[in-house]
Design an enzyme around this catalytic site. Structure first.
Site, mmCIF file in Angstrom:
data_model
loop_
_atom_site.group_PDB
_atom_site.id
_atom_site.type_symbol
_atom_site.label_atom_id
_atom_site.label_comp_id
_atom_site.label_asym_id
_atom_site.label_seq_id
_atom_site.Cartn_x
_atom_site.Cartn_y
_atom_site.Cartn_z
ATOM 1 N N SER A 1 -53.672 -39.993 -2.087
ATOM 2 C CA SER A 1 -52.261 -39.692 -1.870
ATOM 3 C C SER A 1 -51.470 -40.031 -3.133
ATOM 4 O O SER A 1 -51.768 -39.521 -4.200
ATOM 5 C CB SER A 1 -51.747 -40.454 -0.637
ATOM 6 O OG SER A 1 -50.475 -39.998 -0.233
ATOM 7 N N GLU B 1 -55.355 -31.514 -2.066
ATOM 8 C CA GLU B 1 -55.081 -31.766 -0.648
ATOM 9 C C GLU B 1 -53.605 -32.107 -0.529
ATOM 10 O O GLU B 1 -52.960 -32.472 -1.512
ATOM 11 C CB GLU B 1 -55.960 -32.907 -0.109
ATOM 12 C CG GLU B 1 -55.725 -34.283 -0.745
ATOM 13 C CD GLU B 1 -54.576 -35.073 -0.122
ATOM 14 O OE1 GLU B 1 -54.256 -34.857 1.071
ATOM 15 O OE2 GLU B 1 -53.970 -35.897 -0.833
ATOM 16 N N HIS C 1 -55.468 -36.361 3.914
ATOM 17 C CA HIS C 1 -54.786 -37.108 4.973
ATOM 18 C C HIS C 1 -55.327 -36.659 6.328
ATOM 19 O O HIS C 1 -54.614 -36.085 7.157
ATOM 20 C CB HIS C 1 -53.280 -36.875 4.886
ATOM 21 C CG HIS C 1 -52.641 -37.452 3.660
ATOM 22 N ND1 HIS C 1 -52.809 -36.893 2.414
ATOM 23 C CD2 HIS C 1 -51.848 -38.544 3.493
ATOM 24 C CE1 HIS C 1 -52.127 -37.610 1.522
ATOM 25 N NE2 HIS C 1 -51.547 -38.611 2.160
#
Length: 310
Positions: free
Chosen positions: A115, A208, A284
């Site tokens: 992230s 992502e 995630h």
């Protein structure tokens, strides 16, 4: 290709530092993974501000000064063998100008996170160090698969990782090898044009994301295209795309691999011929399997998608 430094394997009794370079985290949300780390035979140590809180338009774990102190302490402390981010969120970009690798260069160690931690993965790779794009210490509200953590420990212990991914209708078949780069698309996008951006030439790019409006996803892809990214890479791996668009309107909102997000990506790369693999288990999502940023990978997209870290 430049020589990438891979940290040494961990051994039982080694110390893993847990730090919070971005968002605020509650102690209870770390305990499960701390227990797991200890059950594997490793020790844990928390940074001074790992459980801190600083409110400034966002709940950070500390001021920029406090967070960079923890990060530089973990990077350069010879008694620490690996660094595991407690969570992502927002805030890692604040730290890039102040990271110091003086002692780290003499004693490289694994950095683990995903992230917002993508910018630290990129920073380390710019300095020729590999790192792990994988699950943070904090377990997400939707949970985390056992394999997500087990594969991280395999990497820390020097074991090879190999993934086989089910065939996807949007895949582009082909075979390629190259250095793996990437992570969270929003952070890859945010670093474009800065000294901290990934070098995309002849690389295999992984992306992502979570929580983006579909137009925002398209905007980021257009920016990558305008920056020449898709002309430079040798392959593309797409992981989780979840909580995309409007929760009330998107029937796939909770799905790990949003169908419409995937269609947008496929449209934007249609004119390019590099091998493309959709549905990779990283992001995630519940089954968030780690990747080594900076590793050489072999990518084969045929009946199934194969990714092997060499």
């Amino acid at each position: 290709m430049k020589n990438i430094v891979f940290p040494k394997n961990l051994k039982k009794g080694d110390q893993i530092a847990i730090i919070s370079p971005a968002g605020f985290v509650e102690e209870a949300s770390l305990q499960s993974t701390i227990n797991l780390i200890k059950s594997k035979g490793y020790e844990t140590i928390l940074g001074k501000n790992t459980l801190g809180k600083f409110e400034n338009g966002y709940n950070y774990s500390g001021t920029e000064k406090e967070r960079i102190q923890d990060l530089n302490w973990a990077f350069n402390n010879p008694e620490i063998s690996a660094i595991w981010a407690s969570r992502g969120g927002y805030g890692c970009q604040h730290l890039l100008r102040h990271l110091k690798l003086s002692e780290f260069r003499q004693n490289p160690k694994w950095y683990i996170g995903y992230s917002d931690n993508t910018v630290i993965n990129s920073y380390l790779l710019k300095n020729n160090f590999a790192s792990i794009h994988g699950q943070t210490v904090k377990t997400a509200s939707f949970g985390v698969s056992e394999g997500s953590y087990e594969d991280i420990f395999k990497i820390l212990e020097g074991k090879k990782i190999y993934y086989s991914v089910e065939k996807h209708q949007l895949n582009k078949n082909g075979k390629t090898e190259g250095e793996l780069i990437g992570g969270n698309l929003a952070l890859i996008y945010a670093l474009l044009g800065t000294p901290y951006s990934f070098d995309f030439k002849d690389k295999i790019l992984f992306i992502e994301d979570i929580g983006e409006n579909f137009y925002a996803l398209d905007r980021m892809l257009i920016s990558l295209d305008l920056a020449g990214v898709f002309r430079k890479i040798k392959g593309l791996i797409i992981g989780g795309m979840t909580n995309m668009g409007d929760e009330k309107e998107n029937k796939n909102y909770e799905e790990p691999f949003d169908e419409f997000a995937y269609e947008i990506i496929a449209q934007r790369i249609k004119k390019y011929n590099f091998p493309t693999l959709f549905g990779f288990p990283n992001g995630h999502i519940f089954d968030n399997r780690p990747l080594i940023i900076g590793s050489k990978v072999k990518m084969e997209v045929e009946e199934k998608g194969l990714v092997k870290i060499l």
